[in-house]
Design a protein around this motif. Sequence first.
Motif, PDB file in Angstrom:
ATOM      1  N   LEU A 184       0.826  -1.211   0.000  1.00  0.00           N
ATOM      2  CA  LEU A 184       0.000   0.000   0.000  1.00  0.00           C
ATOM      3  C   LEU A 184       0.861   1.262   0.000  1.00  0.00           C
ATOM      4  CD1 LEU A 184      -2.830  -1.050   2.484  1.00  0.00           C
ATOM      5  CD2 LEU A 184      -3.025  -0.714   0.010  1.00  0.00           C
ATOM      6  N   ARG A 185       1.955   1.235   0.728  1.00  0.00           N
ATOM      7  CA  ARG A 185       2.818   2.419   0.757  1.00  0.00           C
ATOM      8  C   ARG A 185       3.462   2.674  -0.602  1.00  0.00           C
ATOM      9  NH1 ARG A 185       6.807   1.568   5.594  1.00  0.00           N
ATOM     10  NH2 ARG A 185       6.191  -0.607   5.372  1.00  0.00           N
ATOM     11  N   GLN A 186       3.736   1.614  -1.359  1.00  0.00           N
ATOM     12  CA  GLN A 186       4.312   1.778  -2.691  1.00  0.00           C
ATOM     13  C   GLN A 186       3.271   2.229  -3.708  1.00  0.00           C
ATOM     14  OE1 GLN A 186       6.056  -2.060  -3.471  1.00  0.00           O
ATOM     15  NE2 GLN A 186       7.877  -1.650  -2.222  1.00  0.00           N
ATOM     16  N   VAL A 187       2.123   1.575  -3.700  1.00  0.00           N
ATOM     17  CA  VAL A 187       1.101   1.856  -4.709  1.00  0.00           C
ATOM     18  C   VAL A 187       0.474   3.234  -4.521  1.00  0.00           C
ATOM     19  CG1 VAL A 187      -1.169   1.130  -5.549  1.00  0.00           C
ATOM     20  CG2 VAL A 187       0.598  -0.571  -5.128  1.00  0.00           C
ATOM     21  N   HIS A 188       0.310   3.645  -3.282  1.00  0.00           N
ATOM     22  CA  HIS A 188      -0.398   4.891  -2.988  1.00  0.00           C
ATOM     23  C   HIS A 188       0.548   6.027  -2.586  1.00  0.00           C
ATOM     24  CE1 HIS A 188      -4.509   3.131  -2.974  1.00  0.00           C
ATOM     25  NE2 HIS A 188      -3.854   2.030  -2.660  1.00  0.00           N
ATOM     26  N   ALA A 189       1.818   5.915  -2.917  1.00  0.00           N
ATOM     27  CA  ALA A 189       2.809   6.892  -2.451  1.00  0.00           C
ATOM     28  C   ALA A 189       2.455   8.324  -2.852  1.00  0.00           C
ATOM     29  CB  ALA A 189       4.197   6.529  -2.979  1.00  0.00           C
ATOM     30  N   SER A 190       2.120   8.530  -4.122  1.00  0.00           N
ATOM     31  CA  SER A 190       1.845   9.900  -4.588  1.00  0.00           C
ATOM     32  C   SER A 190       0.557  10.449  -3.993  1.00  0.00           C
ATOM     33  CB  SER A 190       1.782   9.939  -6.111  1.00  0.00           C
ATOM     34  OG  SER A 190       0.724   9.128  -6.593  1.00  0.00           O
ATOM     35  N   LEU A 218      -5.997  11.667  11.467  1.00  0.00           N
ATOM     36  CA  LEU A 218      -7.362  11.249  11.157  1.00  0.00           C
ATOM     37  C   LEU A 218      -7.530  11.004   9.663  1.00  0.00           C
ATOM     38  CD1 LEU A 218     -10.253  10.770  12.157  1.00  0.00           C
ATOM     39  CD2 LEU A 218     -10.642  13.237  11.975  1.00  0.00           C
ATOM     40  N   LEU A 219      -6.978  11.896   8.838  1.00  0.00           N
ATOM     41  CA  LEU A 219      -7.041  11.729   7.383  1.00  0.00           C
ATOM     42  C   LEU A 219      -6.355  10.427   6.950  1.00  0.00           C
ATOM     43  CD1 LEU A 219      -6.266  15.336   6.105  1.00  0.00           C
ATOM     44  CD2 LEU A 219      -8.250  13.985   5.442  1.00  0.00           C
ATOM     45  N   PHE A 220      -5.175  10.201   7.479  1.00  0.00           N
ATOM     46  CA  PHE A 220      -4.419   9.011   7.079  1.00  0.00           C
ATOM     47  C   PHE A 220      -5.071   7.734   7.607  1.00  0.00           C
ATOM     48  CE2 PHE A 220      -1.337  11.983   5.679  1.00  0.00           C
ATOM     49  CZ  PHE A 220      -0.484  11.312   4.817  1.00  0.00           C
ATOM     50  N   ALA A 221      -5.706   7.811   8.756  1.00  0.00           N
ATOM     51  CA  ALA A 221      -6.423   6.641   9.260  1.00  0.00           C
ATOM     52  C   ALA A 221      -7.529   6.239   8.295  1.00  0.00           C
ATOM     53  CB  ALA A 221      -6.997   6.941  10.641  1.00  0.00           C
ATOM     54  N   HIS A 222      -8.312   7.211   7.862  1.00  0.00           N
ATOM     55  CA  HIS A 222      -9.395   6.904   6.920  1.00  0.00           C
ATOM     56  C   HIS A 222      -8.844   6.403   5.586  1.00  0.00           C
ATOM     57  CE1 HIS A 222     -13.107   7.903   8.929  1.00  0.00           C
ATOM     58  NE2 HIS A 222     -12.603   9.038   9.378  1.00  0.00           N
ATOM     59  N   TYR A 223      -7.812   7.067   5.072  1.00  0.00           N
ATOM     60  CA  TYR A 223      -7.293   6.675   3.762  1.00  0.00           C
ATOM     61  C   TYR A 223      -6.700   5.271   3.795  1.00  0.00           C
ATOM     62  CZ  TYR A 223      -4.988   6.904  -0.756  1.00  0.00           C
ATOM     63  OH  TYR A 223      -4.605   6.630  -2.056  1.00  0.00           O
ATOM     64  N   THR A 224      -5.835   5.000   4.769  1.00  0.00           N
ATOM     65  CA  THR A 224      -5.136   3.722   4.779  1.00  0.00           C
ATOM     66  C   THR A 224      -6.074   2.552   5.080  1.00  0.00           C
ATOM     67  OG1 THR A 224      -4.520   4.132   7.092  1.00  0.00           O
ATOM     68  CG2 THR A 224      -2.918   4.728   5.399  1.00  0.00           C
ATOM     69  N   ARG A 229      -8.973  -2.100   3.006  1.00  0.00           N
ATOM     70  CA  ARG A 229     -10.251  -2.783   2.739  1.00  0.00           C
ATOM     71  C   ARG A 229     -10.373  -3.111   1.251  1.00  0.00           C
ATOM     72  NH1 ARG A 229     -15.376   0.703   4.107  1.00  0.00           N
ATOM     73  NH2 ARG A 229     -15.469  -0.343   6.148  1.00  0.00           N
ATOM     74  N   ARG A 230     -10.028  -2.157   0.387  1.00  0.00           N
ATOM     75  CA  ARG A 230     -10.112  -2.396  -1.058  1.00  0.00           C
ATOM     76  C   ARG A 230      -9.105  -3.445  -1.515  1.00  0.00           C
ATOM     77  NH1 ARG A 230     -11.219   3.305  -4.225  1.00  0.00           N
ATOM     78  NH2 ARG A 230     -12.906   4.074  -2.883  1.00  0.00           N
ATOM     79  N   LEU A 231      -7.917  -3.414  -0.908  1.00  0.00           N
ATOM     80  CA  LEU A 231      -6.902  -4.398  -1.269  1.00  0.00           C
ATOM     81  C   LEU A 231      -7.386  -5.812  -0.963  1.00  0.00           C
ATOM     82  CD1 LEU A 231      -4.009  -5.152  -2.129  1.00  0.00           C
ATOM     83  CD2 LEU A 231      -3.304  -4.751   0.239  1.00  0.00           C
ATOM     84  N   ARG A 232      -7.946  -6.001   0.196  1.00  0.00           N
ATOM     85  CA  ARG A 232      -8.425  -7.331   0.566  1.00  0.00           C
ATOM     86  C   ARG A 232      -9.665  -7.727  -0.221  1.00  0.00           C
ATOM     87  NH1 ARG A 232      -7.698  -7.057   7.196  1.00  0.00           N
ATOM     88  NH2 ARG A 232      -5.407  -7.039   7.169  1.00  0.00           N
ATOM     89  N   GLY A 233     -10.399  -6.712  -0.703  1.00  0.00           N
ATOM     90  CA  GLY A 233     -11.571  -7.019  -1.521  1.00  0.00           C
ATOM     91  C   GLY A 233     -11.259  -7.142  -2.992  1.00  0.00           C
ATOM     92  N   GLY A 234      -9.980  -6.888  -3.341  1.00  0.00           N
ATOM     93  CA  GLY A 234      -9.578  -7.021  -4.738  1.00  0.00           C
ATOM     94  C   GLY A 234      -9.715  -5.751  -5.555  1.00  0.00           C
ATOM     95  N   ALA A 235     -10.161  -4.666  -4.940  1.00  0.00           N
ATOM     96  CA  ALA A 235     -10.369  -3.412  -5.675  1.00  0.00           C
ATOM     97  C   ALA A 235      -9.164  -2.505  -5.462  1.00  0.00           C
ATOM     98  CB  ALA A 235     -11.636  -2.706  -5.214  1.00  0.00           C
ATOM     99  N   VAL A 236      -8.040  -2.853  -6.083  1.00  0.00           N
ATOM    100  CA  VAL A 236      -6.816  -2.088  -5.953  1.00  0.00           C
ATOM    101  C   VAL A 236      -6.708  -1.119  -7.118  1.00  0.00           C
ATOM    102  CG1 VAL A 236      -4.312  -2.180  -5.749  1.00  0.00           C
ATOM    103  CG2 VAL A 236      -5.709  -4.031  -4.826  1.00  0.00           C
ATOM    104  N   VAL A 237      -6.545   0.159  -6.797  1.00  0.00           N
ATOM    105  CA  VAL A 237      -6.415   1.180  -7.827  1.00  0.00           C
ATOM    106  C   VAL A 237      -4.934   1.478  -8.006  1.00  0.00           C
ATOM    107  CG1 VAL A 237      -7.040   3.525  -8.510  1.00  0.00           C
ATOM    108  CG2 VAL A 237      -8.629   2.160  -7.145  1.00  0.00           C
ATOM    109  N   SER A 238      -4.436   1.379  -9.224  1.00  0.00           N
ATOM    110  CA  SER A 238      -3.019   1.609  -9.460  1.00  0.00           C
ATOM    111  C   SER A 238      -2.687   3.089  -9.359  1.00  0.00           C
ATOM    112  CB  SER A 238      -2.630   1.098 -10.848  1.00  0.00           C
ATOM    113  OG  SER A 238      -3.367   1.772 -11.847  1.00  0.00           O
ATOM    114  N   GLN A 239      -1.414   3.326  -9.129  1.00  0.00           N
ATOM    115  CA  GLN A 239      -0.981   4.713  -8.932  1.00  0.00           C
ATOM    116  C   GLN A 239      -0.992   5.472 -10.241  1.00  0.00           C
ATOM    117  OE1 GLN A 239       2.841   4.887  -7.182  1.00  0.00           O
ATOM    118  NE2 GLN A 239       2.803   7.070  -6.833  1.00  0.00           N
TER     119      GLN A 239
END
Length: 239
Positions: A184-190, A218-224, A229-239
């Motif tokens: 997640l840190r790599q894919v969502h870095a930007s 608080l912002l980062f808690a919601h985002y991460t 949740r999306r990663l485990r559900g298979g809904a990964v959005v590429s960077q």
Amino acid sequence: MDEVMLALLRTLSSLSRPRIWRYLAAPALLALLVGGGLSPWLFPAIEGALLQAPPLSWLVRWDWAGLAGFLATVGSALTLLALAYLLATVLASTLVLPWLLADVARHDYPDLAPMGRDSLLASLVNGLVAALGFCAGWLLTLPLWLVPGLALVLPVFWLAWLNRRTFTPDCLAVHATADESRHLRQVHASRLLILGAVPALLAAVPLAGLLAPALAALLFAHYTLEALRRLRGGAVVSQ
């Protein structure tokens, strides 16, 4: 950018819960007390150090002492502001984030199973590395502030970097495995850097800016957590 907007909207929704404001206020008040007490000694010390270091020392040598003094005053004020923000960030990540994250996870992400491991030592090490990186980057790029426009961009960039480097690992520690956190840190870095810029822009607001680090948490808690949740559900959005 939909993930960033979603985190912003959910953060605004969380602010309607009175309990959240206790988490936001605690590090701000502590940073205000410490920073206010030390500022009479720190401000002249920083100002003097800037005047003795290039490029301001060159301006003094070229008989532009007035301009050098003005730039040193501005630089001292910005540096003191950055130090207060750094202190509030460290306090938010070590003292407030565990309770804030637990509240957000319980209220907004009850379906997300905790598969990580919380570690106070790891959090402290992460905060120390982030603080050292921030201070080094801030000091090394100070001469670039004389370039037109960069004096506005660089402070926001480094505060955004500090937010991302501090809060991303800590927000993922309890719920994500090591592989999930790394991915997640790599894919969502930007996007995480853009997210970190939002509270960084608030840092310039007197007093209210000290709320920005806890708001960043608080912002980062919601985002991460949503990204996990999306990663485990298979809904990964590429960077």
